[in-house]
Design a protein around this motif. Structure first.
Motif, PDB file in Angstrom:
ATOM      1  N   PRO A 171      14.502 -36.128  53.111  1.00  0.00           N
ATOM      2  CA  PRO A 171      14.251 -37.493  53.581  1.00  0.00           C
ATOM      3  C   PRO A 171      14.996 -38.483  52.707  1.00  0.00           C
ATOM      4  N   VAL A 172      15.856 -39.271  53.288  1.00  0.00           N
ATOM      5  CA  VAL A 172      16.596 -40.277  52.532  1.00  0.00           C
ATOM      6  C   VAL A 172      15.678 -41.473  52.319  1.00  0.00           C
ATOM      7  N   MET A 173      15.239 -41.621  51.080  1.00  0.00           N
ATOM      8  CA  MET A 173      14.203 -42.592  50.798  1.00  0.00           C
ATOM      9  C   MET A 173      14.661 -44.040  50.908  1.00  0.00           C
ATOM     10  N   PHE A 174      15.926 -44.306  50.563  1.00  0.00           N
ATOM     11  CA  PHE A 174      16.362 -45.693  50.456  1.00  0.00           C
ATOM     12  C   PHE A 174      17.541 -46.011  51.369  1.00  0.00           C
ATOM     13  N   GLY A 175      17.632 -45.290  52.492  1.00  0.00           N
ATOM     14  CA  GLY A 175      18.685 -45.601  53.438  1.00  0.00           C
ATOM     15  C   GLY A 175      20.049 -45.579  52.764  1.00  0.00           C
ATOM     16  N   THR A 176      20.791 -46.679  52.842  1.00  0.00           N
ATOM     17  CA  THR A 176      22.117 -46.753  52.241  1.00  0.00           C
ATOM     18  C   THR A 176      22.056 -47.124  50.771  1.00  0.00           C
ATOM     19  N   GLY A 177      20.880 -47.357  50.247  1.00  0.00           N
ATOM     20  CA  GLY A 177      20.805 -47.628  48.820  1.00  0.00           C
ATOM     21  C   GLY A 177      19.631 -48.474  48.400  1.00  0.00           C
ATOM     22  N   ALA A 178      19.525 -49.704  48.930  1.00  0.00           N
ATOM     23  CA  ALA A 178      18.561 -50.645  48.367  1.00  0.00           C
ATOM     24  C   ALA A 178      17.192 -50.588  49.036  1.00  0.00           C
ATOM     25  N   GLU A 179      17.163 -50.612  50.361  1.00  0.00           N
ATOM     26  CA  GLU A 179      15.891 -50.758  51.068  1.00  0.00           C
ATOM     27  C   GLU A 179      15.641 -49.562  51.982  1.00  0.00           C
ATOM     28  N   ALA A 180      14.354 -49.278  52.188  1.00  0.00           N
ATOM     29  CA  ALA A 180      13.974 -48.217  53.115  1.00  0.00           C
ATOM     30  C   ALA A 180      14.133 -48.696  54.549  1.00  0.00           C
ATOM     31  N   GLU A 181      14.414 -47.755  55.446  1.00  0.00           N
ATOM     32  CA  GLU A 181      14.415 -48.050  56.871  1.00  0.00           C
ATOM     33  C   GLU A 181      13.030 -47.697  57.391  1.00  0.00           C
ATOM     34  N   PHE A 182      12.308 -48.679  57.891  1.00  0.00           N
ATOM     35  CA  PHE A 182      10.916 -48.479  58.248  1.00  0.00           C
ATOM     36  C   PHE A 182      10.780 -47.828  59.620  1.00  0.00           C
ATOM     37  N   ILE A 183       9.728 -47.044  59.761  1.00  0.00           N
ATOM     38  CA  ILE A 183       9.349 -46.470  61.044  1.00  0.00           C
ATOM     39  C   ILE A 183       7.906 -46.867  61.308  1.00  0.00           C
ATOM     40  N   PRO A 184       7.472 -46.781  62.541  1.00  0.00           N
ATOM     41  CA  PRO A 184       6.058 -47.093  62.809  1.00  0.00           C
ATOM     42  C   PRO A 184       5.151 -46.141  62.044  1.00  0.00           C
ATOM     43  N   PRO A 185       4.033 -46.610  61.560  1.00  0.00           N
ATOM     44  CA  PRO A 185       3.106 -45.722  60.850  1.00  0.00           C
ATOM     45  C   PRO A 185       2.677 -44.547  61.722  1.00  0.00           C
ATOM     46  N   VAL A 186       2.528 -43.404  61.077  1.00  0.00           N
ATOM     47  CA  VAL A 186       2.009 -42.229  61.767  1.00  0.00           C
ATOM     48  C   VAL A 186       0.496 -42.369  61.822  1.00  0.00           C
ATOM     49  N   PRO A 187      -0.132 -42.162  62.983  1.00  0.00           N
ATOM     50  CA  PRO A 187      -1.594 -42.334  63.069  1.00  0.00           C
ATOM     51  C   PRO A 187      -2.327 -41.464  62.059  1.00  0.00           C
ATOM     52  N   GLU A 188      -3.301 -42.048  61.379  1.00  0.00           N
ATOM     53  CA  GLU A 188      -4.072 -41.301  60.396  1.00  0.00           C
ATOM     54  C   GLU A 188      -4.963 -40.282  61.083  1.00  0.00           C
ATOM     55  N   PRO A 189      -5.046 -39.067  60.554  1.00  0.00           N
ATOM     56  CA  PRO A 189      -5.954 -38.071  61.137  1.00  0.00           C
ATOM     57  C   PRO A 189      -7.382 -38.585  61.139  1.00  0.00           C
ATOM     58  N   PRO A 190      -8.158 -38.234  62.160  1.00  0.00           N
ATOM     59  CA  PRO A 190      -9.543 -38.738  62.223  1.00  0.00           C
ATOM     60  C   PRO A 190     -10.387 -38.193  61.082  1.00  0.00           C
ATOM     61  N   ALA A 191     -11.391 -38.950  60.697  1.00  0.00           N
ATOM     62  CA  ALA A 191     -12.315 -38.488  59.670  1.00  0.00           C
ATOM     63  C   ALA A 191     -13.158 -37.357  60.241  1.00  0.00           C
ATOM     64  N   ALA A 192     -13.260 -36.278  59.517  1.00  0.00           N
ATOM     65  CA  ALA A 192     -14.034 -35.126  59.977  1.00  0.00           C
ATOM     66  C   ALA A 192     -14.479 -34.326  58.763  1.00  0.00           C
ATOM     67  N   GLN A 193     -15.608 -33.680  58.884  1.00  0.00           N
ATOM     68  CA  GLN A 193     -16.112 -32.829  57.812  1.00  0.00           C
ATOM     69  C   GLN A 193     -16.705 -31.575  58.440  1.00  0.00           C
ATOM     70  N   TRP A 194     -16.035 -30.459  58.196  1.00  0.00           N
ATOM     71  CA  TRP A 194     -16.502 -29.198  58.778  1.00  0.00           C
ATOM     72  C   TRP A 194     -17.553 -28.562  57.877  1.00  0.00           C
ATOM     73  N   GLU A 195     -18.559 -28.003  58.494  1.00  0.00           N
ATOM     74  CA  GLU A 195     -19.576 -27.237  57.774  1.00  0.00           C
ATOM     75  C   GLU A 195     -19.773 -25.897  58.464  1.00  0.00           C
ATOM     76  N   PRO A 196     -19.645 -24.810  57.711  1.00  0.00           N
ATOM     77  CA  PRO A 196     -19.251 -24.768  56.304  1.00  0.00           C
ATOM     78  C   PRO A 196     -17.791 -25.183  56.155  1.00  0.00           C
ATOM     79  N   PRO A 197     -17.387 -25.598  54.959  1.00  0.00           N
ATOM     80  CA  PRO A 197     -16.010 -26.070  54.764  1.00  0.00           C
ATOM     81  C   PRO A 197     -14.983 -24.956  54.951  1.00  0.00           C
ATOM     82  N   VAL A 198     -13.813 -25.360  55.412  1.00  0.00           N
ATOM     83  CA  VAL A 198     -12.663 -24.469  55.476  1.00  0.00           C
ATOM     84  C   VAL A 198     -11.630 -25.010  54.495  1.00  0.00           C
ATOM     85  N   VAL A 199     -11.325 -24.251  53.452  1.00  0.00           N
ATOM     86  CA  VAL A 199     -10.453 -24.709  52.383  1.00  0.00           C
ATOM     87  C   VAL A 199      -9.044 -24.170  52.602  1.00  0.00           C
TER      88      VAL A 199
END
Length: 395
Positions: free
Chosen positions: A112-140
């Motif tokens: 991933p090219v962090m700073f585009g051509t050098g100085a500033e990042a090229e922004f993309i739309p945020p990726v949707p955050e995964p929903p909050a969930a808690q499994w029981e029993p936990p899966v690690v």
């Protein structure tokens, strides 16, 4: 031999040149040949029970010996005159092996090219955050990678303990090519298994490599940590791997993976575009994962072969990311990346979800075979994968 030729990205010879320029001692064995591999220069590994005969055999060539009490293993450092011949010396004596260098999968194909051509990042739309969930029993899900930063996706989730990434290990004031990789991979798991507990273990350098001893130590640490918490590891994700001189899995690695049972181990198949076995993905007990492109076919950069067990999306994958801020500090956001490293956590998420519903590892493996079968024909045209120019910051 067309399929056996590396397609794009960096070959082992170029990686050897880059990494040794930073002072990391490595040997490129059989450059361009059928047994080409990278090993730690002048390092041999020997189990404690076979150490005495090994020391007798190599005594005149040994510089020093370091004992690993946890792994019951000795790391033998050869004198300078013999360091380039470590592969040949290991072949001559049973009970000793080289310390193979593992390549972080996407370092071979795009970063991933962090700073585009050098100085500033090229922004993309945020990726949707995964929903909050808690499994029981936990899966690690244990993720052995470059670590995992406290990105907003992870903070506050039950059981998560950050393993902050090293972003600039070479002190060149720029983000290393593999930095942020573990955070990205952990985010892929979370997107597809939002109730899983992510347990990061840092084994992979931000420059893109690790070795047998480091990975084995990381597996042991992951297992010991789980024992102390009283909550077992259910799935393990490994995104790095190696070729070896004899095309066999390093025994130190195979032994530690056996100790992880009954956890299901998932490993990236690598990005050399070859069918040569890539370890540990090629182990029968490990789920080796190739990458597919948007058309559902094996991506041109992905390794493949009868040792691969699954093929999942690995081109233009989007996930959470961490980057260096100008002048210091770090920023959390999103990036797009390609590689088998990002197909493997997708498969791990399927296994985690299956285990949450039914704690049977074999049925979880069967679910993977149904959803992401390995028998996907190879594409004739390379998908657009390459380096990733897009990132987005979370303010």
């Amino acid at each position: 031999m067309d399929h056996e030729q590396q397609r794009g990205g960096l070959g082992l010879a170029e990686l050897h040149r880059i990494w040794t320029s930073y002072g990391h001692e490595m040997v490129l064995h059989d450059a361009g040949g059928d047994s080409e591999c990278l090993v730690r220069r002048g390092e041999l590994l020997a189990p404690a029970e076979s150490l005495d005969p090994v020391l007798d055999r190599y005594r005149r060539w040994i510089d020093r010996v370091h004992h690993d009490e946890e792994l019951l293993l000795a790391r033998i450092r050869l004198r300078d005159a013999e360091r380039d011949h470590c592969v040949e010396l290991a072949r001559d004596t049973s009970g000793v092996s080289v310390n193979n260098v593992h390549v972080g999968s996407p370092v071979m194909f795009g970063t991933p090219v962090m700073f585009g051509t050098g100085a500033e990042a090229e922004f993309i739309p945020p990726v949707p955050e995964p929903p909050a969930a808690q499994w029981e029993p936990p899966v690690v899900v244990g993720v052995l990678d470059t670590g995992c930063d406290p990105h907003p996706w992870f903070t506050g989730r039950p059981g998560f303990v950050a393993a902050p990434e090293v972003l600039d290990a070479d002190d060149d004031s720029g983000q290393d090519r593999q930095a942020g990789h573990g955070t990205f991979v952990s985010g892929v798991v979370l997107q597809h298994a939002p109730g899983a507990v992510i347990r990061p273990q840092r084994v992979l350098s931000s420059l893109g490599f690790t070795d047998d001893l480091t990975v084995a130590t990381g597996l042991r640490a992951l297992r010991r940590s789980a024992e102390q918490r009283g909550v077992p590891v259910d799935v393990v994700v490994l995104t790095s791997g190696c070729h070896t001189a004899d095309d066999e899995c390093p025994e130190i690695l195979a032994a530690e993976l056996r100790e992880m049972a009954p956890a299901v181990v998932v490993a990236a198949a690598g990005n050399h575009g070859r069918t040569r076995p890539f370890w540990p993905a090629a182990l029968p007990e490990v789920v080796g994962v190739a990458a597919t492109g948007p058309d559902g076919r094996i991506a041109e950069f992905s390794n493949s072969g009868d040792w691969v067990d699954a093929a999942a999306p690995g081109v233009d994958v989007r996930s959470c990311f961490v980057r260096m801020r100008a002048g210091g500090g770090r920023s959390f956001g999103y990036a797009r990346w390609s590689g088998t490293s990002f197909a493997a956590p997708r498969v791990a998420a399927v296994i985690a979800t299956a285990l949450q519903a039914d704690r049977d590892p074999e049925r979880a493996r069967a679910a993977v075979a149904h959803i992401y079968p390995a028998a996907v024909p190879e594409t004739d045209v390379a998908p657009e994968a390459g380096a990733v120019p897009e990132t987005a910051a979370v303010e």
